[in-house]
Design an enzyme around this catalytic site. Structure first.
Site, short mmCIF file in Angstrom:
data_model
loop_
_atom_site.label_atom_id
_atom_site.label_comp_id
_atom_site.label_asym_id
_atom_site.label_seq_id
_atom_site.Cartn_x
_atom_site.Cartn_y
_atom_site.Cartn_z
N HIS A 48 5.37 1.80 0.08
CA HIS A 48 5.64 1.45 -1.31
C HIS A 48 6.12 2.66 -2.11
CE1 HIS A 48 2.67 -2.11 -0.64
NE2 HIS A 48 3.81 -2.23 0.04
N ASP A 53 4.00 -6.51 -4.31
CA ASP A 53 4.31 -6.35 -2.90
C ASP A 53 5.03 -7.57 -2.34
OD1 ASP A 53 2.74 -4.17 -3.42
OD2 ASP A 53 1.11 -4.75 -2.07
#
Length: 357
Positions: free
Chosen positions: A236, A113
């Protein structure tokens, strides 16, 4: 030559950063977190995090997940991969800036991330949650070493994250919680296919963030493809749109593309829908975790690490000419991800290529 060299999701993996669970804290309830919480869990999640925010996650709750993570590291090492780990950061402490405060941080379980590699450049993402504002800190020891080895090191503009960064009137399923006040993106919203980069507009990645990446990367010969999916919790790309090898793209049957990118319309890539997870519907977080079965990690064009209980996914990969490597990992789901999330590849053997010409 720089140690850092990675251009796609499938070249032979030689070095990787794997996250750590030490120092994890319960997430603070904030508008960005609310936006990606499944409606089925909304009230329970809000109640829990309002009470537990900023508290350390107990070692007892971490033990099983840590055992899985350690075994995953052993598998990678046995496959000849060099594994690096971030520093331990204690996230159970307040975050204070001139504009806002957060009761606590998050964890270091998901380096995907925070960091992403484009060729020989390692880039720190600005990210969109206040609780994750300083998450990059744990990777600085490693990044400085990579920089000393010759890598390029870039940090995207650090956001203010004032109230202007979020849309207070966002509507679930109709709009995104992130505004266009400043560039925001999580690195895990990017799928790399050599010179072609697919970047998801989501609750953590705004159009200004995508434009920042375009201006940063296009002069170096990259092509940016903005994608959106029919997913009210969009966050995501790596459990929705997963390139597995040149010409092979796995997609989520519950999250269809709103519009097919032109580059895929005119390519000979084969697109297959992922099988459904074996995660039981009785699992307390089924609606949040079921598609982490897609969050696999390629060791090469032919070898893929997959969760041990996901038999249908293993069969799916085998039928497509890939070799699944099963590893138990479901206890790690509660920290926000599976194998792809838990890693960031630093070096893959192979150069920057065009897979859509």
């Amino acid at each position: 030559m720089s140690v850092v060299q990675s251009n796609n999701e499938w070249d032979p993996l030689e070095e990787v950063i794997v996250g750590t669970l030490e120092g994890a804290a319960n997430l603070t309830w904030e508008i960005g977190f609310e936006a990606v919480t499944a409606v089925e869990h909304l009230e329970r999640s809000r109640s829990y995090h309002l009470q537990a925010a900023g508290r350390p996650i107990s070692p007892l709750a971490v033990n099983k997940a840590k055992q899985e993570l350690d075994e995953f590291v052993n598998v990678l090492k046995n496959e000849g991969v060099t594994v690096r780990r971030p520093d331990t950061v204690q996230h159970a402490r307040p975050i204070v800036t001139p504009n806002w405060t957060s009761i606590g941080g998050n964890c270091q379980a998901n380096p995907r991330d925070v960091l992403i590699v484009f060729d020989d450049e390692i880039l720190e993402a600005p990210m969109a949650w206040r609780s994750r504002y300083f998450e990059f800190w744990a990777y600085r020891t490693l990044v400085k070493k990579y920089f000393a080895s010759g890598a390029r090191w870039t940090a995207a503009p650090k956001p203010e994250m004032s109230d202007s960064s979020y849309d207070p009137n966002w509507v679930r399923g109709e709009s995104y919680v992130t505004s266009e006040y400043e560039p925001l993106f999580d690195a895990a919203d990017i799928a790399r296919c050599g010179r072609d980069l697919f970047i998801q507009r989501s609750h953590v990645t705004n159009d200004m963030g995508i434009e920042w990446l375009r201006r940063h990367l296009e002069p170096r010969g990259y092509r940016i493809h903005r994608v959106e999916f029919d997913d009210y919790r969009a966050i995501h790309i790596d459990a929705t749109f997963v390139p597995l090898a040149p010409g092979k793209l796995m997609v989520n049957p519950d999250r269809p593309l709103k519009e097919m990118p032109e580059v895929l319309k005119h390519s000979d890539w084969e697109i297959r829908e992922a099988p459904r997870s074996t995660l039981p519907e009785s699992h307390p977080w089924f609606h949040s975790f079921r598609w982490l079965s897609m969050n696999v990690l390629n060791l090469s064009e032919t070898k893929v690490v997959v969760e041990a209980e996901e038999g249908p996914m293993q069969d799916f990969l085998s039928d497509w000419g890939l070799e699944p490597i099963p590893v138990a990992f479901r206890n790690n789901y509660s920290f926000g991800g599976s194998f792809h999330c838990a890693t960031v590849d630093i070096r893959r053997r192979g150069g920057l290529k065009d897979y859509f010409s």
